[in-house]
Write a protein that holds these residues in place. Structure first.
Motif, PDB file in Angstrom:
ATOM      1  N   VAL A  77     -36.493   6.545 -25.630  1.00  0.00           N
ATOM      2  CA  VAL A  77     -36.939   6.642 -27.020  1.00  0.00           C
ATOM      3  C   VAL A  77     -37.063   5.232 -27.582  1.00  0.00           C
ATOM      4  O   VAL A  77     -36.199   4.386 -27.350  1.00  0.00           O
ATOM      5  N   ALA A  78     -38.137   4.970 -28.324  1.00  0.00           N
ATOM      6  CA  ALA A  78     -38.329   3.680 -28.989  1.00  0.00           C
ATOM      7  C   ALA A  78     -38.830   3.916 -30.398  1.00  0.00           C
ATOM      8  O   ALA A  78     -39.629   4.826 -30.642  1.00  0.00           O
ATOM      9  N   ALA A  79     -38.357   3.104 -31.335  1.00  0.00           N
ATOM     10  CA  ALA A  79     -38.764   3.221 -32.731  1.00  0.00           C
ATOM     11  C   ALA A  79     -40.004   2.378 -33.002  1.00  0.00           C
ATOM     12  O   ALA A  79     -40.135   1.245 -32.509  1.00  0.00           O
ATOM     13  N   MET A  80     -40.933   2.933 -33.808  1.00  0.00           N
ATOM     14  CA  MET A  80     -42.127   2.217 -34.241  1.00  0.00           C
ATOM     15  C   MET A  80     -41.880   1.620 -35.622  1.00  0.00           C
ATOM     16  O   MET A  80     -41.000   2.081 -36.369  1.00  0.00           O
ATOM     17  N   PRO A  81     -42.633   0.598 -36.004  1.00  0.00           N
ATOM     18  CA  PRO A  81     -42.427  -0.040 -37.307  1.00  0.00           C
ATOM     19  C   PRO A  81     -42.569   0.909 -38.499  1.00  0.00           C
ATOM     20  O   PRO A  81     -41.949   0.692 -39.540  1.00  0.00           O
ATOM     21  N   ASP A  82     -43.379   1.969 -38.368  1.00  0.00           N
ATOM     22  CA  ASP A  82     -43.593   2.880 -39.496  1.00  0.00           C
ATOM     23  C   ASP A  82     -42.549   3.984 -39.584  1.00  0.00           C
ATOM     24  O   ASP A  82     -42.664   4.882 -40.404  1.00  0.00           O
ATOM     25  N   GLY A  83     -41.514   3.914 -38.740  1.00  0.00           N
ATOM     26  CA  GLY A  83     -40.470   4.938 -38.768  1.00  0.00           C
ATOM     27  C   GLY A  83     -40.691   6.075 -37.798  1.00  0.00           C
ATOM     28  O   GLY A  83     -39.828   6.941 -37.645  1.00  0.00           O
ATOM     29  N   SER A  84     -41.849   6.097 -37.131  1.00  0.00           N
ATOM     30  CA  SER A  84     -42.092   7.067 -36.076  1.00  0.00           C
ATOM     31  C   SER A  84     -41.327   6.644 -34.826  1.00  0.00           C
ATOM     32  O   SER A  84     -40.861   5.502 -34.713  1.00  0.00           O
ATOM     33  N   ILE A  85     -41.217   7.570 -33.887  1.00  0.00           N
ATOM     34  CA  ILE A  85     -40.617   7.226 -32.608  1.00  0.00           C
ATOM     35  C   ILE A  85     -41.578   7.625 -31.490  1.00  0.00           C
ATOM     36  O   ILE A  85     -42.433   8.489 -31.659  1.00  0.00           O
ATOM     37  N   VAL A  86     -41.433   6.951 -30.354  1.00  0.00           N
ATOM     38  CA  VAL A  86     -42.179   7.275 -29.141  1.00  0.00           C
ATOM     39  C   VAL A  86     -41.167   7.661 -28.076  1.00  0.00           C
ATOM     40  O   VAL A  86     -40.147   6.985 -27.893  1.00  0.00           O
ATOM     41  N   VAL A  87     -41.452   8.769 -27.372  1.00  0.00           N
ATOM     42  CA  VAL A  87     -40.550   9.294 -26.354  1.00  0.00           C
ATOM     43  C   VAL A  87     -41.325   9.465 -25.057  1.00  0.00           C
ATOM     44  O   VAL A  87     -42.454   9.972 -25.059  1.00  0.00           O
ATOM     45  N   SER A  88     -40.726   9.057 -23.948  1.00  0.00           N
ATOM     46  CA  SER A  88     -41.369   9.261 -22.643  1.00  0.00           C
ATOM     47  C   SER A  88     -40.947  10.608 -22.068  1.00  0.00           C
ATOM     48  O   SER A  88     -39.797  11.023 -22.186  1.00  0.00           O
ATOM     49  N   ASP A  89     -41.904  11.304 -21.464  1.00  0.00           N
ATOM     50  CA  ASP A  89     -41.627  12.490 -20.665  1.00  0.00           C
ATOM     51  C   ASP A  89     -41.900  12.086 -19.218  1.00  0.00           C
ATOM     52  O   ASP A  89     -43.042  11.838 -18.841  1.00  0.00           O
ATOM     53  N   SER A  90     -40.843  12.015 -18.419  1.00  0.00           N
ATOM     54  CA  SER A  90     -40.992  11.507 -17.051  1.00  0.00           C
ATOM     55  C   SER A  90     -41.680  12.489 -16.120  1.00  0.00           C
ATOM     56  O   SER A  90     -42.092  12.110 -15.013  1.00  0.00           O
ATOM     57  N   GLY A  91     -41.787  13.751 -16.512  1.00  0.00           N
ATOM     58  CA  GLY A  91     -42.544  14.709 -15.721  1.00  0.00           C
ATOM     59  C   GLY A  91     -41.962  14.983 -14.349  1.00  0.00           C
ATOM     60  O   GLY A  91     -42.709  15.166 -13.382  1.00  0.00           O
ATOM     61  N   VAL A  92     -40.621  15.010 -14.259  1.00  0.00           N
ATOM     62  CA  VAL A  92     -39.975  15.258 -12.971  1.00  0.00           C
ATOM     63  C   VAL A  92     -38.866  16.291 -13.123  1.00  0.00           C
ATOM     64  O   VAL A  92     -38.297  16.479 -14.195  1.00  0.00           O
ATOM     65  N   ALA A  93     -38.582  16.950 -12.005  1.00  0.00           N
ATOM     66  CA  ALA A  93     -37.376  17.754 -11.868  1.00  0.00           C
ATOM     67  C   ALA A  93     -36.439  16.995 -10.942  1.00  0.00           C
ATOM     68  O   ALA A  93     -36.878  16.374  -9.960  1.00  0.00           O
ATOM     69  N   ILE A  94     -35.146  17.001 -11.250  1.00  0.00           N
ATOM     70  CA  ILE A  94     -34.179  16.218 -10.481  1.00  0.00           C
ATOM     71  C   ILE A  94     -33.237  17.155  -9.750  1.00  0.00           C
ATOM     72  O   ILE A  94     -32.640  18.062 -10.344  1.00  0.00           O
TER      73      ILE A  94
END
Length: 311
Positions: A142-159
């Motif tokens: 998870v990473a925060a954007m300057p406007d208060g939004s966040i970006v989240v990665s979906d790794s697309g894997v099963a472990i």
């Protein structure tokens, strides 16, 4: 004029004493490193700058099982565990199963938890809401954007016991301050996005399935160029955490190398890649303490975090 034997011996003795010291002074100093133990499958470390405390997400077992056993710890910059189970999945009213990446935006702590983003009050850890991400496979960083939004990665894997297998949900997901979810990029061909970092109109992405990081242009939080503006190849893969420093350098952890790489993009010139720290087994999602120039490295399989003072 001939040099007297005694005088020559004295000169050689002087050189023998001085040269090692010169060579030693020219060698780059290794980063100062401290280990703090007592955690249970630590996946991510985040510096809460406002309260000057480190937050550690503890999976407590499987990174994909919805068992509600996980917790988040609070640690002082001196390495003292202030509250091991500050946010505890075992507590009434709290759900937390396999927390990974974290970010703080607008006084809220956002935590990736398999297919849900858990939201807590950053000051006292009280639960606020759960944001479901429909169709998500494995939300990771998870990473925060300057406007208060966040970006989240979906790794697309099963472990599983044999490692990870692709399930085709690879994506970058955005959540605006109102909690609305959208997919910035959704592409099964992505090599399993993991670490994300946002700064100066760019989103940087590190991959589980490739030894590289990409820079994507951000025109708007909901309008990201799907084509990487820049790709940087690294010496080893299975990348996890990614942080961007104020001077533009990137630090990224690699499970394959058991190391943290330092990347200097160097403008339009060829990027410089070096090893900042080695002998770090299972280095997961990185944090950065900019006030102390300190890298925070969770060792996933060792139950420890590493505090690495970078000179």
């Amino acid at each position: 004029m001939k040099t007297q034997p005694k005088r020559l011996a004295a000169v050689l003795a002087c050189l023998a004493a001085v040269l090692p010291a010169c060579a030693e002074s020219e060698a780059p100093a290794a980063p100062e490193l401290r280990r703090v133990g007592g955690f249970s499958t630590p996946e991510s470390v985040l510096h809460d700058e406002e309260r000057d405390v480190y937050l550690v997400s503890n999976i407590v077992g499987s990174p994909v099982e919805k068992d509600d056993r996980a917790f988040i710890s609070r640690v002082s910059p001196d390495g003292e565990i202030l509250d091991l189970t500050w946010i505890d999945g075992a507590s009434e009213g709290v759900t937390l199963s396999a927390p990974k990446g974290m970010a703080i935006a607008g006084g809220r702590l956002y935590v990736a938890d398999i297919d849900v983003i858990r939201v807590f009050d950053a000051s006292d850890g009280a639960p606020i809401e759960d944001i479901e991400v429909a169709g998500a496979g494995l939300l990771n960083d998870v990473a925060a954007m300057p406007d208060g939004s966040i970006v989240v990665s979906d790794s697309g894997v099963a472990i599983g016991e044999g490692g990870f297998t692709s399930i085709g949900t690879d994506a970058l997901v955005a959540v605006d301050p109102g909690g609305e979810v959208s997919r910035l990029i959704a592409d099964p061909a992505l090599p399993h996005p993991n670490g994300v970092a946002c700064a100066e109109g760019e989103i940087w992405v590190a991959y589980l399935g490739a030894a590289r990081v990409d820079a994507l242009d951000v025109l708007d939080v909901l309008d990201v160029s799907a084509q990487p503006r820049r790709e940087i190849t690294l010496p080893a893969g299975t990348l996890d955490g990614l942080v961007r420093l104020d001077d533009g350098r990137l630090l990224v952890s690699s499970w394959d190398a058991g190391a943290v790489f330092e990347i200097d993009p160097a403008g339009d010139a060829a990027p410089r890649v070096s090893t900042l720290a080695a002998d770090l087994p299972s280095p997961a999602d990185l944090g950065w303490d900019r006030a102390r120039n300190r890298l925070l490295v969770p060792l996933f399989n060792d139950g420890e975090i590493v505090l690495l003072d970078v000179k």
